[in-house]
Enzyme design. Structure first.
Site, short mmCIF file in Angstrom:
data_model
loop_
_atom_site.label_atom_id
_atom_site.label_comp_id
_atom_site.label_asym_id
_atom_site.label_seq_id
_atom_site.Cartn_x
_atom_site.Cartn_y
_atom_site.Cartn_z
N HIS A 140 31.43 32.36 -8.87
CA HIS A 140 30.24 31.96 -9.37
C HIS A 140 29.69 33.10 -9.89
CE1 HIS A 140 30.74 29.13 -5.87
NE2 HIS A 140 29.29 28.50 -6.47
N LYS A 144 24.73 35.34 -7.48
CA LYS A 144 24.72 34.62 -6.36
C LYS A 144 24.99 35.64 -5.24
CE LYS A 144 27.63 31.12 -3.61
NZ LYS A 144 26.39 30.43 -3.37
N1 NAD Z 1 23.39 22.62 -2.30
C1 NAD Z 1 23.72 22.85 -3.56
O1 NAD Z 1 23.95 22.05 -4.06
C2 NAD Z 1 23.47 24.26 -4.22
C3 NAD Z 1 23.42 24.39 -5.30
C4 NAD Z 1 23.36 25.57 -6.16
C5 NAD Z 1 22.69 26.59 -5.23
N2 NAD Z 1 22.80 26.55 -3.81
C6 NAD Z 1 21.94 27.30 -2.81
O2 NAD Z 1 20.61 27.39 -3.32
C7 NAD Z 1 19.98 28.70 -3.02
C8 NAD Z 1 19.20 29.04 -4.12
O3 NAD Z 1 20.01 29.05 -5.40
P1 NAD Z 1 19.45 29.38 -6.78
O4 NAD Z 1 20.82 29.61 -7.69
O5 NAD Z 1 18.37 28.71 -7.33
O6 NAD Z 1 18.99 31.14 -6.63
P2 NAD Z 1 18.09 31.93 -7.40
O7 NAD Z 1 18.19 33.44 -6.96
O8 NAD Z 1 17.79 31.63 -8.81
O9 NAD Z 1 16.82 31.40 -6.83
C9 NAD Z 1 16.13 31.50 -5.52
C10 NAD Z 1 14.66 31.56 -5.29
O10 NAD Z 1 14.19 31.43 -4.15
C11 NAD Z 1 12.99 32.53 -4.23
N3 NAD Z 1 12.69 32.85 -2.78
C12 NAD Z 1 13.52 33.63 -2.14
N4 NAD Z 1 12.71 33.96 -0.98
C13 NAD Z 1 11.64 33.14 -0.99
C14 NAD Z 1 10.58 32.80 -0.29
N5 NAD Z 1 10.17 33.42 0.76
N6 NAD Z 1 9.55 31.90 -0.52
C15 NAD Z 1 9.78 31.20 -1.77
N7 NAD Z 1 10.66 31.47 -2.60
C16 NAD Z 1 11.56 32.52 -2.32
C17 NAD Z 1 13.36 33.48 -5.19
O11 NAD Z 1 12.39 34.20 -5.78
C18 NAD Z 1 14.35 32.87 -6.19
O12 NAD Z 1 13.27 32.67 -7.29
C19 NAD Z 1 20.92 29.67 -2.81
O13 NAD Z 1 21.26 29.78 -1.38
C20 NAD Z 1 22.45 28.95 -3.25
O14 NAD Z 1 23.53 29.36 -2.62
C21 NAD Z 1 22.97 25.36 -3.29
#
Ligand code: NAD
Length: 256
Positions: A140, A144
């Site tokens: 990744h 991540k």
């Molecule tokens: N299920 C799926 O299909 C899938 C796909 C991609 C990523 N993910 C997961 O989704 C999550 C997010 O991924 P991403 O790539 O968007 O990450 P990212 O780091 O780009 O975004 C996460 C966001 O959450 C925000 N955040 C953190 N704590 C917070 C809070 N208390 N309140 C509000 N916002 C908060 C951060 O500021 C950030 O903007 C990760 O856990 C990742 O592993 C899942």
């Protein structure tokens, strides 16, 4: 299709992709919790009447609190965040004790769902062949946070079901460089973090004579985002605690 008002918990890579794609399916974003306006229980409660379905792509520390609010107020929720799975039983129990509707997936893309089915079938054969060892590698982008990825853990569980039955593997563990002793009965997951890689999962069945290699490579985050939006449409009329199987079973029957 019903037009939904969506509330986003976390607006990073995934949240932004949902903001881009949701209007194409007629939905509107009516609440956003992000860096300078983070999730709190109070803010979610205040916004609940202007949101039909919440979508959480934030951080594992947030998920349990989000589920508690969803259960208290019987809300609909899609959980895309990974890294909280040791709390799975509690989260399921809290949801089931309410009228809330919650669906979670380590990966919402239909390609990965299909890949997991291919792995399931392949493992049903390979787990009977002692000559082949098996391992998972996931790659990744370098931002991540959690490792191994949620998707690799799901794939590992699929493999382990068959390898336990044949007595060849009994547990899953992350492979860390410097491990001096590897246990033959452990299914190892190794991880790399580099550049912009969206998500690659590789499964290797290795024998002295040859190697069988299965891999899935996401080209963009659109597959995850679109899957999460479709999961929001699906959960909007349901209650209970659901995994991706329930949703994709309907999708593949052409019901959704
Ligand atoms: N299920 C799926 O299909 C899938 C796909 C991609 C990523 N993910 C997961 O989704 C999550 C997010 O991924 P991403 O790539 O968007 O990450 P990212 O780091 O780009 O975004 C996460 C966001 O959450 C925000 N955040 C953190 N704590 C917070 C809070 N208390 N309140 C509000 N916002 C908060 C951060 O500021 C950030 O903007 C990760 O856990 C990742 O592993 C899942």
């Amino acid at each position: 299709m019903k037009k939904l008002r969506l509330g986003l918990i976390g607006v990073g890579q995934m949240g932004n992709r949902i903001i881009q794609l949701a209007p194409e399916r007629g939905h509107t974003i009516t609440a956003e919790f992000k860096g300078n306006f983070p999730f709190t229980e109070e803010r979610m409660i205040q916004a609940k009447d202007r949101v039909d379905v919440w979508i959480d792509f934030s951080h594992s520390t947030v998920t349990e609190k989000v589920v508690a609010v969803a259960a208290q107020y019987n809300l609909k929720l899609v959980i895309g965040t990974t890294g909280w799975y040791e709390k799975m039983d509690e989260v399921a129990k809290v949801t089931e004790s309410s009228e809330a509707g919650v669906i979670w997936a380590s990966n919402f893309s239909s390609g990965v769902y299909t890949f997991n089915k291919i792995v399931d079938f392949t493992a049903s054969i390979m787990s009977k062949l002692r000559a082949y060892d098996v391992s998972i590698h996931e790659i990744h982008h370098n931002e991540k946070r959690d490792a191994p990825s949620g998707t690799s853990k799901t794939l590992a569980e699929t493999l382990l079901k068959h390898y336990k039955a044949s007595g060849l593997k009994s547990k899953i563990a992350p492979f860390s460089p410097g491990n001096t002793e590897l246990n033959k009965d452990t299914l190892y997951i190794s991880s790399s973090r580099v550049g912009q890689v969206v998500g690659t999962h590789e499964i290797m069945f290795d024998a002295p004579e040859d190697n069988i290699f299965l891999s899935h490579e996401a080209r963009s985050r659109n597959g995850f985002a679109l899957g999460a939006i479709r999961a929001a449409e699906w959960i909007s009329t349901r209650k209970g605690f659901h995994n991706i199987d329930d949703f994709f079973a309907d999708l593949m029957d052409g019901q959704e």
